[in-house]
Design a protein around this motif. Structure first.
Motif, short mmCIF file in Angstrom:
data_model
loop_
_atom_site.label_atom_id
_atom_site.label_comp_id
_atom_site.label_asym_id
_atom_site.label_seq_id
_atom_site.Cartn_x
_atom_site.Cartn_y
_atom_site.Cartn_z
N TYR B 172 0.87 -1.04 0.07
CA TYR B 172 0.12 0.08 -0.02
C TYR B 172 0.90 1.36 -0.02
CZ TYR B 172 0.86 -0.10 5.19
OH TYR B 172 1.60 0.15 6.22
N TYR B 200 2.44 -4.70 3.25
CA TYR B 200 3.67 -3.87 3.43
C TYR B 200 3.66 -2.38 2.79
CZ TYR B 200 5.85 -8.13 4.90
OH TYR B 200 5.82 -9.38 5.43
N ALA B 201 3.79 -1.37 3.50
CA ALA B 201 4.01 -0.10 2.98
C ALA B 201 5.03 0.07 2.06
CB ALA B 201 4.05 0.97 4.24
N ILE B 203 7.93 1.57 0.53
CA ILE B 203 8.97 2.51 1.15
C ILE B 203 10.20 2.79 0.17
CG2 ILE B 203 11.23 2.28 2.67
CD1 ILE B 203 9.59 0.47 4.85
N HIS B 227 -0.57 6.75 4.17
CA HIS B 227 -0.02 5.57 4.37
C HIS B 227 -0.72 5.11 5.76
CE1 HIS B 227 4.12 4.90 2.31
NE2 HIS B 227 3.11 4.85 1.50
#
Lengths: 615, 384
Positions: B172, B200-201, B203, B227
């Motif tokens: 996401y 998972y974000a 990054i 986020h």
């Protein structure tokens, strides 16, 4: 070329007729020190082998910046037509911050060499010192230096100098300090044109202090010019302003290393050592006399130097505070015009409120503290002394915005300076705009030659200490030069603007500004801080306020997410190191109320690096 | 010190991809980047490290069987299923598997089908983690993902039919992904009847193509507030789907369906990472392998350890790791392990809504929803 003198004259028994006292007036970089070096070499008092560049400038900073902070006097032998003379060259500080010191050095002379770079022409500071010299009735010898440079235009600048001081452009001497060309002729001119000193040899001793320097081994070394009578070793002397008495442990002349003598007579220039450890006991401008047979009248012109610019100095590492205290104590020994007292800031911790003669003085002291004592410092925005009168009639001098009286203010008066700006004529418009925006009043404008203009203003000093130099330089591509001198006070519509973080005042950012500028200062600082302060767990309002009235506001919204979601395939080490780094960063945070502010944010906000670069 | 309480796991790193995704900074190589290393050597090279590991562990009388095995990458499913089977055979022969061993393979939707799943199942694989990432085409494009999202439900069905458990991975906060886009992905997940999801974000890592595009201004940087909103939304939706968080980025239907391999990391258990660039943790030692497959292959072929670096964390670092890892999982950390200074912070963290107050009264430091998002703040506060 005149021959070097074979037998230098003995101090204490030199007839005034064979003495010449002179100084060199020049702008930074116009080659004063190089010319002085060449004189030392030509007169033979420094042999060619031990010659080092800028011999007279002792301190590293002076050598690196090419400016002279502390003056000294050197006695040089010179022979003209079979007669030997003693030439005393008195080195003067070249900057506006040290006007008083300059004026005392000038008062010790009968003549001055006006030294101007043949490629650049005269600068505002030099003009200021030239005026001082003329006020002291000194004989001026105009000299163009650096004639060896390809860019030199001696014709043009000889005309400029002649129009300034009178006389013909042909009278302007041309030398090269670098190659030595013309220096011997210059020394002959000094003997021929500068009057010898005059004084009463049988009167009680009177000698003027024109400099005093702290030496770690010998204590304070005091430089004097004897006006009347004589000073002798071992006798008791008295400082006329403080009445303090000392024994003359040593007296002598510099040539250029100190050489003890049997004394100093009328018109002579030399040094005294009494064993005192603090330059405050040997004040520039004071009169030295004999304790047993004192003079009744001190020499005119003594003034206690008054600090004009104030700034808080704080160690970046709070544990360096004792080091800073010790360093200031040491610098004070050699700098009578430096004063300071302890101060505490919410944002910056423990530090000192320091008073300086001007901005350069501030800069030099900060640099010496950092260099000689290994300190990392933050300086708060410079401030000037305001006189604040409250409704109930109490008047207080405010040198620090945090001391600004609360409650109703009746009036505020601020120091005003006379400003002279020298600029190529193309920049006149942009400079007028700048000066107007700084509440300047145009007094007049004069053309120096065809290309350059001298613009004269009165302006509040507070407007100058706040990044005026930077703006002047950047708007004129570095061409304009500036000089200012105090010229009284004026009442003005001034207010104190505070900056609040979540309602807590951040003392380091409070400023006393003109009412019309309060809003823009508030917006500037709140915007800066919003960019610099990291988001917290909660919302943080940043406000600018005059008293209880909020004039500008920004908000740092609360942080919502900081977790690193990834696992990096079991690379725990990397993850841990990231956290360790974050924790390191946290240690350098300062707390303002509940808000964590990195020290760097305070520094960046005080320096305003971003905006200056953009302009 | 091989604590009997610690399980032993194996991680097998498969450092190959057909294309490198713009956001990825993992240790992986496309065909042209392999410089002489061959995918066909994979089994042989990893086999040599397995033999080396067996000798090393035997030397310390460590005879634990493997509790979990995880094939990660890169793209493990770029290998023929027979390669995965071969590595599993070698592991089984060398270490043995626990009775209920969890064996997971990360699966790229482009490279798997029913036949592949059947082969995995036959070799002992119990679980696949399917890299769906998003169900929105423009998000997948930004991520350089080439699969057609329409295929996902079919693949999940096929994997289940083969008899392996299915988890789905999503990302996401991709630049350009709106809340609506994320909703669509969550909707798609809801339709899949899953027992396990990892979210998972995104990054932005230094040195990636994505970081360069952001620096050049071609793509907007991810917004941390967005986020946070997406995470909160996901947590809510997963709860509705019957999945609860058990680690900051992982949700599961029950204890049985949690990823034990993943938990082994957070519980600070032991694992040996095989393959180029893999990280290991055994006893008090952490180490990591040579990154490039060619150099890795040369080392193991010469019979030397492929280890590139190692560290033995200090007591203080251990304690930081323990808090850092333990706080990320629902079981949390015993508050009794904190220093007296850190314990003073607990009350404040409860009052600011970062630590669960009821858990704290029972002696456990456990993150709230808000605390999960601000886990780094909590960890810093508790390790002062």
């Amino acid at each position: 070329m005149s021959p070097r003198a074979h037998t230098p004259l003995k101090p204490a028994s030199t007839a005034p007729e064979q003495i010449r006292n002179f100084c060199i007036i020049a702008h930074i970089d116009h080659g004063k020190s190089t010319l002085a070096d060449r004189m030392l070499q030509i007169t033979g008092i420094v042999d060619d082998r031990s010659m080092r560049a800028q011999y007279l400038d002792r301190m590293d900073i002076e050598r690196e910046r090419g400016i002279t902070i502390k003056s000294q006097a050197v006695r040089m032998p010179w022979e003209v037509d079979g007669v030997t003379y003693a030439l005393n060259m008195i080195d003067t500080p070249g900057h506006v911050d040290f006007t008083y010191e300059v004026s005392r050095s000038l008062a010790a002379c009968e003549g001055a060499i006006l030294l101007v770079d043949a490629a650049q022409g005269i600068e505002a500071q030099t003009l200021a010192n030239l005026y001082l010299a003329m006020e002291n009735d000194l004989t001026i010898i105009p000299v163009l230096n650096k004639i060896d440079l390809p860019a030199a235009d001696p014709e043009k600048y000889a005309k400029e100098l002649a129009s300034l001081i009178g006389g013909s452009p042909d009278d302007v001497l041309r030398v090269s300090g670098k190659t030595g060309v013309g220096v011997d002729v210059l020394l002959d001119e000094v003997v021929a044109n500068i009057p010898h000193p005059v004084g009463n040899a049988s009167a009680p001793a009177r000698a003027m202090i024109f400099d005093s320097v702290y030496d770690a081994y010998r204590g304070v070394i005091t430089y004097v010019r004897v006006v009347d009578g004589a000073l002798k070793p071992r006798e008791r002397i008295q400082m006329m302003s403080t009445k303090a008495a000392h024994e003359l442990l040593e007296i002598g002349v510099s040539s250029p290393e100190p050489v003890p003598s049997q004394g100093l007579g009328v018109g002579e220039v030399g040094y005294l050592i009494t064993g005192v450890k603090d330059v405050r006991q040997s004040k520039v401008g004071d009169t030295v006399t004999n304790l047993q047979k004192p003079a009744t009248q001190a020499l005119a012109g003594y003034v206690d130097p008054k600090p004009m610019v104030f700034s808080g100095l704080y160690p970046i590492d709070g544990s360096d505070y004792p080091v800073l205290r010790e360093a200031l104590d040491k610098l004070k020994l050699s700098d009578a015009s430096l004063n300071y007292e302890p101060e505490t800031s919410v944002a910056l911790g423990f530090g000192f409120r320091c008073g300086f003669l001007g901005l350069l003085h501030l800069e030099i002291i900060t640099e010496r503290l950092e260099r000689e004592f290994g300190l990392d410092l933050i300086a708060t925005a410079p401030s000037v002394p305001y006189e604040v009168t409250t409704e109930d009639g109490k008047t207080a001098e405010v040198t620090n915005p945090s001391e600004y009286p609360t409650g109703k203010i009746k009036s505020v008066s601020e120091p005003v300076v006379k400003v002279a700006i020298l600029t190529p004529k193309d920049y006149v418009g942009t400079i007028m705009e700048l000066c107007q925006s700084r509440r300047g009043n145009l007094l007049g404008m004069d053309y120096l030659g065809e290309e350059r203009v001298e613009m004269r203003y009165t302006m509040p000093l507070g407007e100058i200490v706040f990044d005026f130099f930077d703006h002047l330089k950047s708007r004129t591509q570095g061409y304009a030069s500036l000089d200012y001198e105090p010229c009284g006070e004026q009442e003005a519509d001034l207010v104190k603007v505070d900056i609040l973080l979540q309602g807590e005042q951040v003392d380091a950012f409070s400023a006393i500004v003109h009412k019309d500028k309060a809003y823009s200062y508030g917006v500037l600082m709140t915007e800066r801080l919003k960019k610099l302060i990291p988001r917290q767990q909660f919302e943080v309002p940043i406000q600018a306020a005059i008293g209880a009235r909020i004039i500008a506001r920004e908000t740092i919204s609360a942080i919502r997410k900081d977790v690193l979601a990834k696992c990096y395939g079991g690379d725990i080490t990397r993850k841990r190191k990231l956290l360790e780094k974050q924790k390191e960063g946290k240690k350098r945070m300062k707390m303002v109320g509940r808000v964590e502010v990195p020290q760097e944010a305070f520094i960046a906000a005080l320096q305003g690096d971003d905006e200056v670069k953009k302009k | 010190m091989n604590s009997p309480l610690r399980t032993l796991s194996a991680y097998i790193h498969v450092p190959y991809c057909s294309v490198r995704c713009g956001y990825c900074d993992f240790n992986t190589y496309t065909g042209s980047e392999l410089r002489g290393a061959k995918r066909s050597d994979f089994v042989q090279h990893v086999g040599l490290e397995i033999a080396h590991a067996r000798r090393e562990l035997s030397a310390t009388s460590d005879d634990r069987t493997l509790d979990t095995v995880f094939f990660g990458g890169g793209t493990p499913t770029i290998l023929p299923a027979s390669d995965i089977a071969a590595v599993l055979d070698l592991l089984r022969d060398s270490f043995g598997f626990s009775a209920d061993a969890e064996i997971t393979v990360e699966a790229n939707p482009d490279t798997v089908d029913r036949e592949y799943f059947d082969a995995l199942r036959a070799s002992g694989v119990t679980r696949v983690s399917l890299g769906m990432q998003s169900s929105v085409p423009h998000v997948l494009r930004t991520l350089d993902r080439t699969h057609d999202p329409v295929r996902i439900p079919g693949l999940v069905e096929q994997a289940r039919a083969s008899g392996v458990a299915v988890s789905v991975d999503v990302i996401y906060g991709t630049p350009g992904e709106s809340i609506d886009d994320w909703q669509r992905t969550l909707d798609a997940l809801g339709d899949l009847q899953l027992d396990h999801v990892s979210a998972y974000a995104l990054i932005v890592e230094d040195g990636t193509a994505l970081a360069r595009k952001i620096k050049r201004g071609e793509i907007a940087a991810p917004d941390p507030d967005l986020h946070a909103e997406m995470y909160e939304l996901a947590d809510e939706r997963f709860e509705l789907m019957g999945l609860s968080w058990y680690e900051v980025s992982n949700w599961s239907r029950s204890i049985e369906t949690q990823s034990r391999h993943n938990l082994a990391y957070w519980r600070n258990h032991d694992w040996w990472g095989f393959g180029a660039g893999a990280h290991s943790h055994i006893g008090d030692r952490r180490w990591w392998n040579i990154k490039h497959p060619a150099a890795y292959g040369q080392a193991v072929s010469r019979g030397v350890s492929p280890q590139l670096g190692e560290e033995v964390p200090t007591e203080a670092q251990r304690s930081l790791e323990h808090t850092m890892l333990g706080l990320r999982i629902r079981e949390g950390i015993p508050l009794s392990m904190l220093t007296p200074r850190a314990r003073l912070k607990v009350a404040e963290l409860i009052s600011t809504g970062l630590l669960d107050g009821i858990a704290a009264i029972e002696g456990t430091g456990r993150l709230t929803l808000r605390g999960r998002l601000l886990a780094d703040t909590v960890i810093r506060a508790l390790t002062d």
